[in-house]
Design a protein around this motif. Structure first.
Motif, PDB file in Angstrom:
ATOM      1  N   LEU A   1      32.678   5.709   5.538  1.00 23.54           N
ATOM      2  CA  LEU A   1      32.173   4.129   5.337  1.00 23.54           C
ATOM      3  C   LEU A   1      32.378   2.994   6.200  1.00 23.54           C
ATOM      4  CD1 LEU A   1      30.863   2.637   2.516  1.00 23.54           C
ATOM      5  CD2 LEU A   1      33.239   2.435   1.818  1.00 23.54           C
ATOM      6  N   LEU A   2      33.504   3.034   6.772  1.00 29.61           N
ATOM      7  CA  LEU A   2      33.746   1.941   7.393  1.00 29.61           C
ATOM      8  C   LEU A   2      32.483   1.932   8.896  1.00 29.61           C
ATOM      9  CD1 LEU A   2      37.563   1.672   7.639  1.00 29.61           C
ATOM     10  CD2 LEU A   2      36.116   0.136   6.902  1.00 29.61           C
ATOM     11  N   LYS A   3      32.594   3.422   9.300  1.00 25.84           N
ATOM     12  CA  LYS A   3      31.497   3.394  10.336  1.00 25.84           C
ATOM     13  C   LYS A   3      30.225   2.996   9.957  1.00 25.84           C
ATOM     14  CE  LYS A   3      33.968   7.299  12.780  1.00 25.84           C
ATOM     15  NZ  LYS A   3      33.787   8.665  13.170  1.00 25.84           N
ATOM     16  N   HIS A   4      29.839   3.446   8.521  1.00 26.12           N
ATOM     17  CA  HIS A   4      28.484   3.209   8.233  1.00 26.12           C
ATOM     18  C   HIS A   4      28.386   1.435   7.970  1.00 26.12           C
ATOM     19  CE1 HIS A   4      25.205   2.487   5.368  1.00 26.12           C
ATOM     20  NE2 HIS A   4      24.553   3.596   5.970  1.00 26.12           N
ATOM     21  N   THR A   5      29.470   0.828   7.391  1.00 27.02           N
ATOM     22  CA  THR A   5      29.499  -0.473   7.208  1.00 27.02           C
ATOM     23  C   THR A   5      29.507  -1.063   8.607  1.00 27.02           C
ATOM     24  OG1 THR A   5      30.608  -0.191   5.186  1.00 27.02           O
ATOM     25  CG2 THR A   5      30.782  -2.344   5.972  1.00 27.02           C
ATOM     26  N   ALA A   6      30.319  -0.880   9.342  1.00 23.08           N
ATOM     27  CA  ALA A   6      30.252  -1.505  10.823  1.00 23.08           C
ATOM     28  C   ALA A   6      28.879  -1.689  11.414  1.00 23.08           C
ATOM     29  CB  ALA A   6      31.343  -0.787  11.602  1.00 23.08           C
ATOM     30  N   ALA A   7      28.069  -0.498  11.240  1.00 27.68           N
ATOM     31  CA  ALA A   7      26.749  -0.415  11.725  1.00 27.68           C
ATOM     32  C   ALA A   7      25.830  -0.864  11.123  1.00 27.68           C
ATOM     33  CB  ALA A   7      26.568   1.140  12.335  1.00 27.68           C
ATOM     34  N   HIS A   8      25.881  -0.895   9.844  1.00 24.15           N
ATOM     35  CA  HIS A   8      24.627  -1.393   8.868  1.00 24.15           C
ATOM     36  C   HIS A   8      24.990  -2.474   8.077  1.00 24.15           C
ATOM     37  CE1 HIS A   8      23.901   2.875   9.858  1.00 24.15           C
ATOM     38  NE2 HIS A   8      22.755   2.710   9.543  1.00 24.15           N
ATOM     39  N   ASP A   9      23.865  -3.228   7.882  1.00 22.95           N
ATOM     40  CA  ASP A   9      23.675  -4.388   7.169  1.00 22.95           C
ATOM     41  C   ASP A   9      24.005  -3.974   5.704  1.00 22.95           C
ATOM     42  OD1 ASP A   9      22.777  -7.086   6.070  1.00 22.95           O
ATOM     43  OD2 ASP A   9      20.964  -6.200   5.499  1.00 22.95           O
ATOM     44  N   SER A  10      24.742  -4.646   4.931  1.00 23.32           N
ATOM     45  CA  SER A  10      25.175  -4.360   3.698  1.00 23.32           C
ATOM     46  C   SER A  10      23.971  -4.640   2.652  1.00 23.32           C
ATOM     47  CB  SER A  10      26.319  -5.422   2.980  1.00 23.32           C
ATOM     48  OG  SER A  10      26.196  -6.651   3.135  1.00 23.32           O
ATOM     49  N   LEU A  11      23.067  -5.421   2.649  1.00 24.06           N
ATOM     50  CA  LEU A  11      22.161  -5.758   1.600  1.00 24.06           C
ATOM     51  C   LEU A  11      20.943  -4.776   1.913  1.00 24.06           C
ATOM     52  CD1 LEU A  11      20.825  -7.598  -0.530  1.00 24.06           C
ATOM     53  CD2 LEU A  11      20.024  -8.896   1.323  1.00 24.06           C
ATOM     54  N   THR A  12      20.525  -4.667   3.070  1.00 25.28           N
ATOM     55  CA  THR A  12      19.102  -3.977   3.440  1.00 25.28           C
ATOM     56  C   THR A  12      19.331  -2.423   3.962  1.00 25.28           C
ATOM     57  OG1 THR A  12      19.038  -4.417   5.829  1.00 25.28           O
ATOM     58  CG2 THR A  12      17.947  -5.957   3.774  1.00 25.28           C
ATOM     59  N   GLY A  13      20.728  -2.153   4.353  1.00 30.38           N
ATOM     60  CA  GLY A  13      20.957  -0.869   4.777  1.00 30.38           C
ATOM     61  C   GLY A  13      20.175  -0.747   6.178  1.00 30.38           C
ATOM     62  N   LEU A  14      19.749  -1.609   6.693  1.00 32.65           N
ATOM     63  CA  LEU A  14      19.278  -1.688   8.047  1.00 32.65           C
ATOM     64  C   LEU A  14      20.298  -1.613   9.136  1.00 32.65           C
ATOM     65  CD1 LEU A  14      16.015  -3.914   8.016  1.00 32.65           C
ATOM     66  CD2 LEU A  14      16.078  -1.352   7.995  1.00 32.65           C
ATOM     67  N   PRO A  15      20.335  -1.207  10.260  1.00 33.82           N
ATOM     68  CA  PRO A  15      21.322  -1.483  11.516  1.00 33.82           C
ATOM     69  C   PRO A  15      21.325  -2.818  11.646  1.00 33.82           C
ATOM     70  CG  PRO A  15      19.717   0.390  12.182  1.00 33.82           C
ATOM     71  CD  PRO A  15      19.034  -0.244  10.890  1.00 33.82           C
ATOM     72  N   ASN A  16      22.461  -3.124  11.803  1.00 31.60           N
ATOM     73  CA  ASN A  16      22.990  -4.507  12.218  1.00 31.60           C
ATOM     74  C   ASN A  16      23.094  -4.876  13.617  1.00 31.60           C
ATOM     75  OD1 ASN A  16      25.436  -3.451  13.547  1.00 31.60           O
ATOM     76  ND2 ASN A  16      26.698  -3.964  11.651  1.00 31.60           N
ATOM     77  N   ARG A  17      23.288  -6.171  13.868  1.00 33.27           N
ATOM     78  CA  ARG A  17      23.278  -6.688  15.188  1.00 33.27           C
ATOM     79  C   ARG A  17      24.067  -5.702  16.351  1.00 33.27           C
ATOM     80  NH1 ARG A  17      22.404 -11.689  18.108  1.00 33.27           N
ATOM     81  NH2 ARG A  17      21.889 -12.849  16.223  1.00 33.27           N
ATOM     82  N   THR A  18      25.220  -5.268  15.955  1.00 32.06           N
ATOM     83  CA  THR A  18      26.013  -4.596  16.973  1.00 32.06           C
ATOM     84  C   THR A  18      25.314  -3.259  17.148  1.00 32.06           C
ATOM     85  OG1 THR A  18      28.127  -5.441  15.913  1.00 32.06           O
ATOM     86  CG2 THR A  18      28.057  -3.419  17.198  1.00 32.06           C
ATOM     87  N   VAL A  19      24.417  -2.425  16.123  1.00 30.49           N
ATOM     88  CA  VAL A  19      23.966  -1.597  16.559  1.00 30.49           C
ATOM     89  C   VAL A  19      22.665  -1.524  17.502  1.00 30.49           C
ATOM     90  CG1 VAL A  19      22.757   0.634  15.571  1.00 30.49           C
ATOM     91  CG2 VAL A  19      24.833  -0.094  14.457  1.00 30.49           C
ATOM     92  N   PHE A  20      22.046  -2.608  17.010  1.00 28.90           N
ATOM     93  CA  PHE A  20      21.003  -2.766  17.860  1.00 28.90           C
ATOM     94  C   PHE A  20      21.094  -3.330  19.119  1.00 28.90           C
ATOM     95  CE2 PHE A  20      17.211  -5.638  19.263  1.00 28.90           C
ATOM     96  CZ  PHE A  20      16.141  -4.800  18.635  1.00 28.90           C
TER      97      PHE A  20
END
Length: 827
Positions: free
Chosen positions: A392-411
């Motif tokens: 979960l931490l890996k997913h949360t760290a990599a994805h936006d909590s609202l939309t489930g899209l990749p976040n800034r860090t991943v991008f």
């Protein structure tokens, strides 16, 4: 035509011939079939109170009848739902069906047919059902005459159906009365029934498997066997919060949607009277009215005929109230009913208390069992939870909590990888799309952040569907999205994706039953060898997006180097403006305002000028737009007003002329702040200038937003003695409505009308209209931009009172202005 009248006559007869509704609906079908092809036919009844839909009659070649009573929301997006919601008849042809599906207005329910025709069954203004025919064959098509005929027939169906329903209700009432009489006959059995009822209540309290709502319902049923309790409720008293919570209620006239049974703070309702007195209260309508006249209670509902309430008390502690009431003369409660209900209430109170204790013990026991189980499996669970937490931490760290899209860090990681690929393979090409939603703040402000979050989720899902499988959509935060388009064969691919996104976001979205319009501005950046890291590329894509937004929104722009330079220049200028405010570099220049009749000096307009120690003299057009955009103009305006007031007060003392005034411009946002009157009053107090020697100029824009706040500020300034001038009149909205509403003293006629007015007949007509309008509204007029004698004379002939412009004098520094005043006063 004869067949039509015969059929309609037949519909009217049905309510007399049919003994129940089940026999009525097939007859309706046969009658409608005599007027039009109705091989596939159904009637659905809509209950508005409970928002339910029931298919009471259903004949179809392909689909089975939906059995039971449904929440109407289960059919949201169906044609039946559209008819109920719109209260309008609907004829759906294949072409209209396709259009509705493409616009996501409907979803498919059941087998797809050819034509679908449905009309609402209306009782007054309320929809009580839908009558529908449909075809599965190209040979059977429906037309507007069919729609009109079915609509007309539906009125007769409603009338007949309502008569049958009334007959059924009458029959039910007769049956109920019969049962009541039978109950009176069995009066001698009431004691046995009471004992049995109390025993059943006691049993209920010991049934741990029984849900609490079902418990109250069964208590209601038991009480109803003793007394007429058609209208019944139990409300529990929350002493800590002084609340009355309605845990169970059944009522013929009222429901929760009207707020009747919502939790409420203790007040002066009749239930609270029972709590206050801690005794049984039996009231007639007359007695309820008398309590209201004495001020002890609220005004009673005029429909209530008899009201009986008893307190629920256990161990001296009041738990709540139990109430029954009657809306008909046929049911009037007596003292014996009150004694009986009070007797039952003691057992109900004990049952409720035992039930609460049992529930508490059950929850405690379940919690204890759960803790034991968790304790037993602690080691195994800890390992499992640790793995899940890491995942979960890996997913949360990599994805936006609202939309489930990749976040800034991943991008950023993906973009850096693309940059590295570009350096290894020169033919590799990619692009970034930087999206910012237009009007998103308006959605949050008008519908709330919950609606904004829903919109973001919808858009996130659609963006993923609009791009290619190998592309990446990410959310940076707020309403900003970025898309990495990799492995481009040509730049046109990025343009095509941008076109699809722009077109999609121009369509309205339905959020909480509200149409929402948004759009997007897109910045496009193509890969280039000069880029070394992702942050720089994101910065330039962001810059391109802002250029798209500044160019009109709902479009895209491709980044070029000039954009970055423009941004850098703006940032540098903004920094210098901030320093100039701190260093008091802004100073007023003064342009004289003269009385046109005799060229007598009356006052000055103060204009902001900037002599920068870094940039030298900066023209107003070069810094004022950016100052307004960044709201730095608010501080500049106040500095100019204070400096101008000091100078005018100095010249009044120097030349012994208390009539000189200064007119200062204020940016519209000053008037949106409630602190404006205090700011002006503070400046006048510190400079010693009388309020009547200060005039404030504002533009029409300030009158079109936050009108109530603006009006309050203008009225406060007027009470202070400051005069209000409307600048550039005639070039904007120019509505007579705000001239009447707002306390304006002077209209300033815009220079665009005055420049060489003697050569433009249409300008003369406009100016004359403005002057006459101002005169009728008891306002003065000032002509701006007078540059020659002919214009000045013509304005004076048209009764314009004052003028300013290069013909009289250019804006001048305070030093030059001192000499100018001296020369004007000595002439």
């Amino acid at each position: 035509m004869q067949a039509r009248y015969t059929a309609l006559f037949r519909l009217n007869q049905l309510s007399q011939e049919c003994d129940q509704l089940a026999n009525f609906y097939p007859q309706v079908h046969r009658t409608i079939a005599s007027l039009m092809t109705a091989k596939n036919f159904y009637i659905a009844l809509y209950e508005q109170t409970f928002n339910t839909l029931e298919f009471v009659y259903y004949i179809d070649e392909k689909d089975e009848r939906p059995e039971g009573v449904f929440e109407i929301t289960e059919f949201e997006g169906s044609f039946t739902y559209l008819v109920v919601e719109s209260k309008q008849a609907l004829l759906v042809t294949p072409s209209l069906r396709k259009q509705l599906i493409e616009n996501k207005k409907i979803v498919e329910f059941g087998s797809q047919g050819t034509d679908w025709l449905g009309v609402p069954l209306m009782h007054g203004d309320e929809v009580i059902g839908v009558i529908v025919v449909q075809s599965y064959s190209e040979s059977i098509r429906y037309t507007e005459p069919d729609l009109n005929m079915l609509t007309f027939a539906a009125q007769h169906v409603v009338s007949a159906m309502l008569r049958l329903q009334d007959q059924q209700r009458l029959k039910n009432a007769v049956d109920a009365r019969t049962k009541e009489l039978m109950a009176q006959i069995r009066e001698r059995e009431k004691s046995e029934l009471l004992q049995e009822s109390l025993y059943r209540i006691s049993e209920l309290s010991n049934d741990a498997e029984l849900e609490i709502n079902e418990f109250y319902a069964k208590v209601h049923n038991i009480v109803g066997q003793l007394i007429n309790a058609t209208n019944f409720y139990i409300a529990k008293y929350d002493a800590d919060n002084q609340l009355l919570n309605f845990y169970y209620y059944v009522d013929e006239k009222r429901d929760a949607r009207n707020g009747e049974f919502k939790s409420r703070k203790l007040s002066n309702h009749f239930s609270e009277l029972v709590l206050k007195r801690k005794e049984t209260i039996l009231l007639s309508q007359q007695e309820m009215q008398e309590l209201y006249r004495q001020g002890q209670t609220i005004e009673p509902d005029k429909e209530t005929h008899s009201w009986l309430g008893v307190p629920l008390i256990y161990g001296g502690q009041i738990l709540g109230v139990m109430v029954i009431q009657s809306y008909t003369q046929s049911t009037t409660y007596s003292k014996q009913d009150g004694e009986l209900l009070n007797f039952v209430s003691h057992h109900v109170s004990a049952a409720i208390k035992r039930r609460e204790l049992a529930d508490f013990e059950r929850r405690s026991h379940e919690l204890l069992e759960q803790q034991v189980k968790l304790r037993t499996l602690a080691l195994e669970e800890e390992i499992s939870q640790r793995k899940q937490a890491e995942k979960l931490l890996k997913h949360t760290a990599a994805h936006d909590s609202l939309t489930g899209l990749p976040n800034r860090t991943v991008f950023i990681d993906l973009l850096n990888h693309a940059i590295a690929c570009k350096k290894r393979k020169d033919e590799f090409s990619f692009a970034i799309l930087f999206l910012d939603l237009d009007r998103f703040k308006m959605v949050n402000d008008s519908l709330g952040h919950h609606a904004g979050d829903k919109l973001l989720k919808i858009i996130a899902a659609e963006l993923q569907a609009l791009v290619r499988d190998k592309d990446t959509v990410a959310r940076l935060g707020g309403d900003e999205f970025v898309i990495l388009i990799e492995d481009l064969e040509s730049n046109q691919e990025a343009f095509e994706i941008s076109d699809r996104i722009t077109e999609f976001l121009q369509q309205p979205f339905t959020i909480d039953n509200q149409l929402v319009y948004t759009g997007t501005s897109i910045g496009i950046l193509f890969s280039d060898e000069r880029y070394e890291n992702a942050n720089i590329m994101l910065r330039d894509a962001d810059t391109a997006m802002y250029h798209a937004k500044d160019s009109g929104k709902g479009r895209y722009e491709v980044f070029d180097a000039s954009m970055h330079k423009k941004v850098q220049n703006a940032l540098s200028l903004e920094s210098d403006i901030r320093e100039a405010i701190d260093w008091n570099e802004f100073e007023p220049y003064f342009q004289p305002i003269l009385q046109l009749a005799d060229n007598k000096l009356k006052g000055f307009e103060a204009l902001a000028r900037w002599q920068s120690r870094k940039r030298g003299f900066v023209y107003p057009n070069d810094f004022i737009p950016l100052a307004e955009e960044t709201d730095l103009i608010l501080e500049i305006d106040l500095q100019i007003i204070e400096a101008s007031c000091k100078k005018i007060k100095h010249w009044q003392n120097m030349f012994d002329d208390d009539s000189l005034y200064v007119s200062c411009n204020l940016f519209c946002k000053h008037f949106f702040s409630s602190s404006l009157p205090r700011d002006i009053e503070k400046i006048l107090h510190s400079t010693g200038l009388a309020p009547q020697n200060l005039r404030i100029e504002l533009t029409e824009r300030a009158l079109l937003e936050n009108a109530d706040v603006v009006l309050a500020n203008m009225q406060a300034l007027k009470r202070m003695g400051v005069k209000i001038l409307l600048d550039d009149f005639g070039t904007g909205y120019s509505s007579l409505s705000y001239l009447h509403r707002f306390p304006i003293d002077v209209l300033k006629i815009d220079r665009s009308f005055i420049s060489n007015v003697h050569e433009h007949e249409n300008h003369r007509a406009i100016i004359k209209t403005i002057i006459d309008l101002a005169t009728n509204l008891q306002m003065a007029t000032v002509g701006e931009g007078i540059e020659n004698l002919a214009d000045a004379q013509l304005l004076q002939q048209m009764d314009c009172l004052y003028g300013q412009g290069y013909y009289f004098a250019k804006p001048m520094s305070a030093l030059d202005c001192t000499s100018y005043i001296g020369s004007m006063l000595t002439n």
